[in-house]
Design an enzyme around this catalytic site. Structure first.
Site, PDB file in Angstrom:
ATOM      1  N   GLY A 290       0.836  -1.188   0.000  1.00  0.00           N
ATOM      2  CA  GLY A 290       0.000   0.000   0.000  1.00  0.00           C
ATOM      3  C   GLY A 290       0.866   1.231   0.000  1.00  0.00           C
ATOM      4  N   GLY A 291       0.295   2.360   0.464  1.00  0.00           N
ATOM      5  CA  GLY A 291       1.043   3.599   0.485  1.00  0.00           C
ATOM      6  C   GLY A 291       2.245   3.557   1.398  1.00  0.00           C
ATOM      7  CG  PHE A 292       2.354   0.463   4.366  1.00  0.00           C
ATOM      8  CD1 PHE A 292       3.228  -0.596   4.305  1.00  0.00           C
ATOM      9  CD2 PHE A 292       1.007   0.221   4.159  1.00  0.00           C
ATOM     10  CE1 PHE A 292       2.779  -1.880   4.042  1.00  0.00           C
ATOM     11  CE2 PHE A 292       0.544  -1.058   3.907  1.00  0.00           C
ATOM     12  CZ  PHE A 292       1.431  -2.113   3.847  1.00  0.00           C
ATOM     13  CB  VAL A 295       3.213  -7.077   3.359  1.00  0.00           C
ATOM     14  CG1 VAL A 295       3.293  -8.195   4.398  1.00  0.00           C
ATOM     15  CG2 VAL A 295       2.679  -5.802   3.990  1.00  0.00           C
ATOM     16  CE  LYS A 308       2.468  -3.054   7.946  1.00  0.00           C
ATOM     17  NZ  LYS A 308       1.597  -2.266   8.845  1.00  0.00           N
ATOM     18  CG  ASP A 406      -7.435   2.393   9.273  1.00  0.00           C
ATOM     19  OD1 ASP A 406      -8.587   2.598   8.829  1.00  0.00           O
ATOM     20  OD2 ASP A 406      -6.486   2.064   8.545  1.00  0.00           O
TER      21      ASP A 406
END
Length: 625
Positions: A290-292, A295, A308, A406
């Site tokens: 994702g944006g982070f 994984v 991650k 979240d």
């Protein structure tokens, strides 16, 4: 061997007396080369390998060298990455080694298994005189095993020795006096510290009250890289003497007690270790992203894990990394995903979790990959597991509830037995926020997933423990219907319950519903609607959620303050909110609780900054009513 390993091999093979390889960025492969050279070197007596990245593999190699080397008397392995496997190997070597007298293994990753293996070795070894095991992951069981060793000729340092004894204080004072005469003529402060028996870190932490550290190394000859001023070393001596005085005062002070549990630590590993675990972060090992960042699946310490890896240019990712690391170091629970270790090297940051075999709840509701539908019993268990986790993080540490912010089915993962575990606590508050006139928390930016965000948070940036309850209500609707989360889904369920008290038409058609299932699903649907109430005051707490899920009759929620009541203090529930915590201004409690928080050095529930003062006044409600 590569060139670096060959150079190390030659250096160790030809070394004489003391060999200093600290802060040398030495990992397992380099440790192997050093170990091979130690097998043939008969002149090195002291080996300094602290402050490196040596793990179990490197420790095993060094242990093999200790079995045959007959000259080494002192080995420093302080602040590396050695775990139980490496400790077990070293323990086996100690059963055979008859020359080693001092061994430093503090600040590694050794647990009870490694400690027990060392304890067994000490029953055989009679030559080891000093063994340092402080700042590892050894619990009371491991310490007990070590303390029961019959060989009392070996002095043990473990974390049950929090503060130095009077004799140790006297020894430190004597050492400070002795090194005055050995201050070298050098302009390098780091060398001055080492030559004066000081560690490379700040002198104030050279003998931390929280855990003992290895005593200073003996002075080095003035010919070794000497270039520091006498004033710098004199300053170090003064700081050491000040620290001795501070420790003496702490020793004489009466003991304090705290209801806050001892928090577990998370092992740090090198990026090289995680690279090997994931086949150099191979694309074939990538299982999400994702944006982070991405994984990856992998194997670490014999266990399948999810790694991650945060994008190096992700500013938000860095904040989330720090928030999640802080949160998960404080909370361990069967329904919270376990973080195994982490890496932080330069711009590289990785978090390593247990690998959850059945993926996310959302993936299973969507039957991704052709998987079978979750049964109603499995869905009920998932609902209970999530509520258990959230109730725990909100109540486990007094005065320090944790917010998720979240919470959604994508962030609830399932293990091989379909036990649910909440993941991704990276959006917990870590940045300063603003407080409005009614003492809510007002965040600077709203984070999270829109469909799960309650009106107060979405439109006004107001946060409370009922914020996550709202998100939980949406998860319940997903479990019942299998549908994607949406405002329309919430409205439809509410309308059906109001009109006919049944939602049969909305049930997930992938499930074979029995008449008994349909009765229990009504309870869940009604609970979901209550959790999704627009007014946070009418939402149940997670404690009440658990009672209702277990079939207990609804009762007055003690966590719920009565509207317009002045009994709103988050901590004691029996006094008005007349104290606003400073300097962050994030929470309002009663004066007595504010005083206790400051005295106990508790942290603010939002930004984790310890309050140092409070401002009195009349506040309508706490930020977590």
């Amino acid at each position: 061997m590569n060139q670096r390993q060959r150079e190390l091999y030659d250096e160790v093979k030809n070394a004489n007396g003391e060999l200093d390889l600290e802060l040398g960025q030495i990992g397992d492969e380099e440790a192997k080369a050093i170990a091979e050279a130690l097998k043939v070197n008969n002149t090195v007596t002291e080996l300094f390998l602290q402050e490196n990245d040596i793990g179990d593999v490197g420790a095993q190699a060094i242990a093999e060298a200790l079995k045959v080397n007959t000259k080494l008397t002192t080995v420093y392995l302080y602040n590396n990455l050695i775990g139980d496997v490496g400790a077990h190997a070293i323990a086996e070597a100690l059963k055979m080694n008859t020359t080693l007298t001092t061994l430093y293994l503090g600040k590694n990753q050794i647990g009870d298994v490694g400690a027990q293996a060392i304890a067994e070795a000490l029953k055989v070894n009679t030559t080891l005189k000093e063994l340092y095991l402080e700042r590892n992951f050894i619990s009371e069981n491991g310490i007990k095993a070590l303390n029961q060793v019959g060989n009392r000729s070996c002095k043990l340092w473990t974390d049950d020795q929090r503060k130095p004894s009077p004799a140790q204080l006297q020894e430190m004072a004597s050492r400070a006096a002795q090194v005055r005469a050995t201050i070298p003529t050098t302009k390098d402060p780091q060398v001055a510290r080492s030559a004066a028996g000081m560690p490379h870190a700040a002198p104030s932490s050279s003998y931390a009250a929280s855990a003992p550290t290895p005593p200073p190394r003996p002075p080095k000859p003035a010919t070794l890289r000497m270039s520091s001023s006498k004033s710098s070393a004199h300053q170090d001596i003064r700081q050491l003497q000040a620290r001795i005085a501070q420790l003496e005062l702490e020793r004489q002070a009466p003991p304090t007690t705290s209801a806050v549990p001892i928090l577990s630590s998370i092992p740090r590993v090198s990026l090289q270790v995680l690279s090997q675990a994931t086949a150099q972060f191979s694309e074939s090992k990538r299982i999400g992203g994702g944006g982070f960042g991405s994984v990856y699946s992998g194997v670490w310490s014999g266990q399948r894990v999810a790694v991650k890896r945060l994008a190096a240019d992700s500013t938000q990712g860095v904040a989330q990394f720090e928030a999640e690391l802080e949160a998960l170091s404080r909370f361990r629970h069967p329904n919270i995903v376990t973080i195994m270790c982490y890496t932080q090297e330069g711009n590289e940051r990785c978090l390593v979790y247990e690998l959850m075999a059945n993926g996310s709840v959302r993936d299973r509701l969507d039957r991704k990959g052709g998987t079978p539908a979750l049964s109603w019993q499995q869905r009920q268990n998932i609902a209970t597991d999530i509520a258990n986790a959230m109730h725990f993080v909100q109540t486990a540490i007094p005065r320090q509830p944790l917010f998720h912010l979240d919470l959604k089915t994508d962030n609830v993962l399932l293990d091989a037995h379909f036990n649910a575990k909440v993941a991704d606590f990276g959006l917990t508050r870590s940045a300063p926020a603003q407080v409005d006139a009614h003492s809510y928390i007002r965040t600077q930016t709203v984070q999270g997933t829109l469909q799960y965000i309650c009106p107060q948070y979405q439109h006004e940036g107001k946060v409370s423990v009922k914020t996550d309850v709202y998100s939980y209500g949406m998860i319940l609707l997903e479990l019942v219907t299998g549908q994607q989360p949406s405002i329309d889904l919430m409205s439809t369920v509410r309308h059906q319950l109001k009109r006919s008290r049944k939602i049969d038409a909305l049930l997930d058609k992938a499930v074979d519903w029995s008449s008994q299932d349909k009765e229990s699903v009504q309870v869940i649907a009604e609970l979901a609607v209550d959790c999704l109430d627009p007014a946070r005051v009418y939402r149940p707490s997670f404690g009440e959620v658990l009672r209702r899920l277990s079939g207990e009759e609804a009762e007055v929620n003690e966590d719920e303050p009565i509207e317009n009541s002045d009994r709103e203090c988050l901590l004691c529930w029996s006094a008005p909110t007349n104290a606003k915590l400073m300097p962050c201004c994030h929470a309002c409690v009663c004066v007595a609780c504010a005083q206790e928080m400051i005295q106990r050095r508790d942290k603010c529930m939002i930004c984790r900054v310890p309050p140092t003062a409070f401002e009195t006044g009349k506040y309508n409600q706490t930020f977590v009513p």
